[in-house]
Design a protein around this motif. Structure first.
Motif, PDB file in Angstrom:
ATOM      1  N   ILE A  40       8.319  -7.458  -3.006  1.00  0.00           N
ATOM      2  CA  ILE A  40       9.366  -8.400  -2.603  1.00  0.00           C
ATOM      3  C   ILE A  40       9.977  -9.072  -3.831  1.00  0.00           C
ATOM      4  O   ILE A  40       9.292  -9.294  -4.834  1.00  0.00           O
ATOM      5  CB  ILE A  40       8.830  -9.485  -1.637  1.00  0.00           C
ATOM      6  CG1 ILE A  40       7.669 -10.262  -2.267  1.00  0.00           C
ATOM      7  CG2 ILE A  40       8.411  -8.874  -0.316  1.00  0.00           C
ATOM      8  CD1 ILE A  40       7.172 -11.428  -1.430  1.00  0.00           C
ATOM      9  N   LYS A  41      11.238  -9.351  -3.736  1.00  0.00           N
ATOM     10  CA  LYS A  41      11.924 -10.176  -4.740  1.00  0.00           C
ATOM     11  C   LYS A  41      11.852 -11.612  -4.259  1.00  0.00           C
ATOM     12  O   LYS A  41      12.365 -11.939  -3.179  1.00  0.00           O
ATOM     13  CB  LYS A  41      13.386  -9.749  -4.913  1.00  0.00           C
ATOM     14  CG  LYS A  41      14.148 -10.597  -5.928  1.00  0.00           C
ATOM     15  CD  LYS A  41      15.555 -10.071  -6.162  1.00  0.00           C
ATOM     16  CE  LYS A  41      16.341 -10.985  -7.106  1.00  0.00           C
ATOM     17  NZ  LYS A  41      15.674 -11.177  -8.396  1.00  0.00           N
ATOM     18  N   GLU A  76      12.023  -5.287  -1.355  1.00  0.00           N
ATOM     19  CA  GLU A  76      12.607  -4.374  -2.337  1.00  0.00           C
ATOM     20  C   GLU A  76      12.069  -2.950  -2.185  1.00  0.00           C
ATOM     21  O   GLU A  76      12.770  -1.981  -2.463  1.00  0.00           O
ATOM     22  CB  GLU A  76      12.302  -4.875  -3.758  1.00  0.00           C
ATOM     23  CG  GLU A  76      13.040  -6.138  -4.142  1.00  0.00           C
ATOM     24  CD  GLU A  76      14.487  -5.877  -4.528  1.00  0.00           C
ATOM     25  OE1 GLU A  76      14.755  -4.933  -5.294  1.00  0.00           O
ATOM     26  OE2 GLU A  76      15.359  -6.619  -4.037  1.00  0.00           O
ATOM     27  N   GLN A  77      10.813  -2.842  -1.761  1.00  0.00           N
ATOM     28  CA  GLN A  77      10.191  -1.521  -1.622  1.00  0.00           C
ATOM     29  C   GLN A  77       8.999  -1.650  -0.692  1.00  0.00           C
ATOM     30  O   GLN A  77       8.284  -2.657  -0.728  1.00  0.00           O
ATOM     31  CB  GLN A  77       9.744  -1.002  -2.995  1.00  0.00           C
ATOM     32  CG  GLN A  77       9.122   0.378  -2.984  1.00  0.00           C
ATOM     33  CD  GLN A  77       8.622   0.786  -4.367  1.00  0.00           C
ATOM     34  OE1 GLN A  77       8.893   0.128  -5.371  1.00  0.00           O
ATOM     35  NE2 GLN A  77       7.877   1.876  -4.437  1.00  0.00           N
ATOM     36  N   VAL A  78       8.783  -0.657   0.154  1.00  0.00           N
ATOM     37  CA  VAL A  78       7.619  -0.668   1.040  1.00  0.00           C
ATOM     38  C   VAL A  78       6.675   0.451   0.644  1.00  0.00           C
ATOM     39  O   VAL A  78       7.100   1.546   0.252  1.00  0.00           O
ATOM     40  CB  VAL A  78       8.015  -0.526   2.524  1.00  0.00           C
ATOM     41  CG1 VAL A  78       8.874  -1.701   2.964  1.00  0.00           C
ATOM     42  CG2 VAL A  78       8.756   0.775   2.776  1.00  0.00           C
ATOM     43  N   GLY A  88      15.710  -4.771   2.128  1.00  0.00           N
ATOM     44  CA  GLY A  88      16.762  -5.706   2.520  1.00  0.00           C
ATOM     45  C   GLY A  88      16.338  -6.728   3.547  1.00  0.00           C
ATOM     46  O   GLY A  88      17.038  -7.736   3.748  1.00  0.00           O
ATOM     47  N   ASP A  89      15.191  -6.517   4.206  1.00  0.00           N
ATOM     48  CA  ASP A  89      14.703  -7.504   5.169  1.00  0.00           C
ATOM     49  C   ASP A  89      14.358  -8.807   4.448  1.00  0.00           C
ATOM     50  O   ASP A  89      13.866  -8.798   3.316  1.00  0.00           O
ATOM     51  CB  ASP A  89      13.446  -6.993   5.880  1.00  0.00           C
ATOM     52  CG  ASP A  89      13.753  -5.981   6.971  1.00  0.00           C
ATOM     53  OD1 ASP A  89      14.921  -5.889   7.380  1.00  0.00           O
ATOM     54  OD2 ASP A  89      12.817  -5.273   7.402  1.00  0.00           O
ATOM     55  N   TYR A 151       9.123 -11.237  -8.964  1.00  0.00           N
ATOM     56  CA  TYR A 151       8.762 -10.267  -7.933  1.00  0.00           C
ATOM     57  C   TYR A 151       7.278 -10.398  -7.635  1.00  0.00           C
ATOM     58  O   TYR A 151       6.497 -10.898  -8.458  1.00  0.00           O
ATOM     59  CB  TYR A 151       9.052  -8.830  -8.397  1.00  0.00           C
ATOM     60  CG  TYR A 151      10.510  -8.500  -8.567  1.00  0.00           C
ATOM     61  CD1 TYR A 151      11.242  -7.909  -7.543  1.00  0.00           C
ATOM     62  CD2 TYR A 151      11.160  -8.774  -9.768  1.00  0.00           C
ATOM     63  CE1 TYR A 151      12.588  -7.594  -7.704  1.00  0.00           C
ATOM     64  CE2 TYR A 151      12.508  -8.479  -9.944  1.00  0.00           C
ATOM     65  CZ  TYR A 151      13.212  -7.886  -8.902  1.00  0.00           C
ATOM     66  OH  TYR A 151      14.543  -7.598  -9.064  1.00  0.00           O
ATOM     67  N   ALA A 152       6.869  -9.922  -6.457  1.00  0.00           N
ATOM     68  CA  ALA A 152       5.455  -9.925  -6.091  1.00  0.00           C
ATOM     69  C   ALA A 152       5.160  -8.717  -5.218  1.00  0.00           C
ATOM     70  O   ALA A 152       6.012  -8.287  -4.424  1.00  0.00           O
ATOM     71  CB  ALA A 152       5.080 -11.209  -5.361  1.00  0.00           C
ATOM     72  N   VAL A 153       3.970  -8.168  -5.368  1.00  0.00           N
ATOM     73  CA  VAL A 153       3.457  -7.161  -4.447  1.00  0.00           C
ATOM     74  C   VAL A 153       2.413  -7.846  -3.577  1.00  0.00           C
ATOM     75  O   VAL A 153       1.471  -8.453  -4.094  1.00  0.00           O
ATOM     76  CB  VAL A 153       2.844  -5.961  -5.187  1.00  0.00           C
ATOM     77  CG1 VAL A 153       2.052  -5.080  -4.226  1.00  0.00           C
ATOM     78  CG2 VAL A 153       3.931  -5.139  -5.861  1.00  0.00           C
ATOM     79  N   VAL A 154       2.604  -7.760  -2.267  1.00  0.00           N
ATOM     80  CA  VAL A 154       1.710  -8.443  -1.328  1.00  0.00           C
ATOM     81  C   VAL A 154       1.350  -7.501  -0.186  1.00  0.00           C
ATOM     82  O   VAL A 154       2.023  -6.500   0.065  1.00  0.00           O
ATOM     83  CB  VAL A 154       2.350  -9.730  -0.759  1.00  0.00           C
ATOM     84  CG1 VAL A 154       2.677 -10.719  -1.853  1.00  0.00           C
ATOM     85  CG2 VAL A 154       3.603  -9.399   0.040  1.00  0.00           C
TER      86      VAL A 154
END
Length: 374
Positions: A40-41, A76-78, A88-89, A151-154
Motif C-alpha cells: 500500500i501507498k 499498489e500491488q496485491v 487503486g482501492d 509505502y508498507a507491506v501488510v
C-alpha cells in the motif's frame, strides 16, 4: 523498493524529542508482498499514544522498529492469494490482524486474535515474516503496519476497504482512535438511550468516545481531563459538563452533580489516576470501561466489596470490541450522515520529517490527533 521510513532504534530517550531525536527517517528496503499480503501507498498516518508508549519505553517492542499503525492509503500491488482487493482501492489499516482461525476469531472477537497478538508482540506481520530491512539487517514492524513510511507491506487481514470519497486524513482515524473510542461505547458498554456518561481523558480515543456517546443518544455527557483547552473543545463537540481532574475533589463534585455518579464511565488515558477517577464517579450498578494501555508495571486497586455490594461492572475494551470489517463501514456511514464528526478531532498536520516534534506535542497532551500527510 526503497522507502523513506520512520525508525526507532532506542526507547526511553529524554524529552523533548525534537532534541534527543529517538526517531530517524531512514531509507529502507521494502520487499514485495508475499502470499496474502498487500503493498500500500500510505497517504495519511496519525500519531497515537500506542506509538508514544513504544518511544518512551513504557510498552517495549523489539528494536529497531518502523513505527506507525493508524493509517489510510491506496493499494499498489496485491500478493498471491489476495482476490478481494485490487490496485487503486482505498484502505484503512487496523492494528490487530485477525487470523480467522483461532478461538477468539471463531467467537467473533477478532480484537483478541491469538496469532495477531503474537505477531504484534514479536514485531512481524501476521505470518511471522518481516518485509523491511537494510544492509544491517531486518527492521521490525509495528503492530503489523509500520505506517510512518511512504509505502508498507501488510497482511490482507490488516486492511479494510473503504469508500473513495472520504479524504485520507479523515479515514485514517478509523483504524484506531474511532474504533477504539466509539466501539467502547457501542460494543463494550452498549450504552442505553438517555444514559449518563463520563469520559476521562480527552485524547483521540476519549474524544471519539464522547462523539460516540452523543451518536448513541446519551442524555448527559461529562468530559474530564487535566487540560482546560481540551475541556473547552469537548464542550464544542457536545459535552454537557466538564471537570478538571487536577481538582482534588473532582470525584465528589461529579457524584454530587449527577446524583450519585454516572451510569457509564470511560477511562481512555491509560493512567492509574484517571482510572481512579473513572471508577470513583461510577454510580451503584454502573459500568466502568477502560481502553487505556498503561505501563504493564502499574496497578489499579479498588474496594473489592464494591463489585458485589454495589453491583458494579468493570470492563476492559481492546479495539473497542470491534469487528473491523463490520464496524468501520458502519461508523463511516455515520460520518457521512454528520452524526460522527471525527474530522473535528484532527488537531495538527505535519510532515514525516517533523515526527519527533509531533511526538513532543502528543506527550504534552495538548493535541487530539496529529496527522502525517504522505
Amino acid at each position: 523498493m526503497k522507502v523513506r521510513t520512520a525508525v526507532l532504534r532506542e526507547m526511553g530517550k529524554q524529552l523533548p524529542y525534537a532534541e534527543s531525536k529517538p526517531i530517524q527517517i531512514e531509507m529502507l528496503n521494502l520487499d514485495p508482498p508475499g502470499h496474502g499480503e498487500v503493498l500500500i501507498k500510505i497517504k495519511a498516518a496519525s500519531l497515537c499514544h500506542s506509538d508514544l508508549s513504544v518511544v518512551n519505553g513504557s510498552r517495549p517492542r523489539p528494536l529497531p522498529m518502523a513505527l506507525g499503525h493508524e493509517a489510510s492509503g491506496i493499494v499498489e500491488q496485491v500478493g498471491e492469494g489476495v482476490d478481494d482487493l485490487e490496485v487503486g482501492d482505498h484502505i484503512v489499516c487496523v492494528f490487530v490482524p485477525s487470523c480467522g482461525h483461532c478461538l477468539p476469531c471463531q467467537e467473533g472477537r477478532p480484537a483478541l486474535c491469538e496469532e495477531g497478538a503474537k505477531s504484534n508482540t514479536e514485531g512481524t506481520l501476521l505470518n511471522g515474516d518481516i518485509r523491511l530491512h537494510n544492509e544491517e539487517g531486518k527492521i521490525n514492524h509495528h503492530l503489523g503496519v509500520s505506517a510512518f513510511s511512504e509505502y508498507a507491506v501488510v497482511s490482507r487481514n490488516s486492511l479494510i476497504k473503504v469508500d473513495k470519497d472520504i479524504p485520507f486524513e479523515k479515514v485514517a482515524l478509523f483504524g484506531c482512535a474511532v474504533i477504539t473510542g466509539v466501539g467502547a461505547v457501542i460494543n463494550t458498554a452498549n450504552i442505553k438511550l438517555g444514559s449518563t456518561v463520563a469520559v476521562v481523558g480527552l485524547g483521540g480515543v476519549g474524544l471519539s468516545a464522547l462523539i460516540g456517546a452523543i451518536a448513541a443518544g446519551a442524555e448527559r455527557i461529562i468530559a474530564i481531563d487535566i487540560n482546560d483547552s481540551k475541556l473547552e473543545f469537548a464542550k464544542e463537540l457536545g459535552a454537557t459538563d466538564t471537570f478538571n481532574s487536577t481538582d482534588m475533589d473532582v470525584i465528589e463534585k461529579v457524584r454530587e452533580a449527577t446524583g450519585g455518579g454516572v451510569e457509564y464511565s470511560f477511562e481512555t488515558a491509560g493512567a492509574v489516576p484517571a482510572m481512579e477517577v473513572a471508577y470513583g464517579i461510577t454510580k451503584r450498578g454502573g459500568t466502568t470501561v477502560t481502553t487505556g494501555l498503561p505501563d504493564p508495571k502499574h496497578h489499579f486497586s479498588f474496594p473489592y466489596v464494591s463489585l458485589t455490594a454495589e453491583e458494579r461492572t468493570l470492563k476492559g475494551s481492546y479495539v473497542g470490541g470491534c469487528v473491523p470489517k463490520r464496524d468501520i463501514p458502519k461508523f463511516i456511514n455515520l460520518l457521512k450522515q454528520g452524526r460522527l464528526p471525527v474530522d473535528k478531532l484532527m488537531s495538527d498536520m505535519i510532515e514525516l520529517d517533523q515526527i519527533n516534534e509531533g511526538f513532543d506535542m502528543l506527550a504534552k497532551g495538548e493535541s487530539s490527533r496529529i496527522i502525517i500527510k504522505l
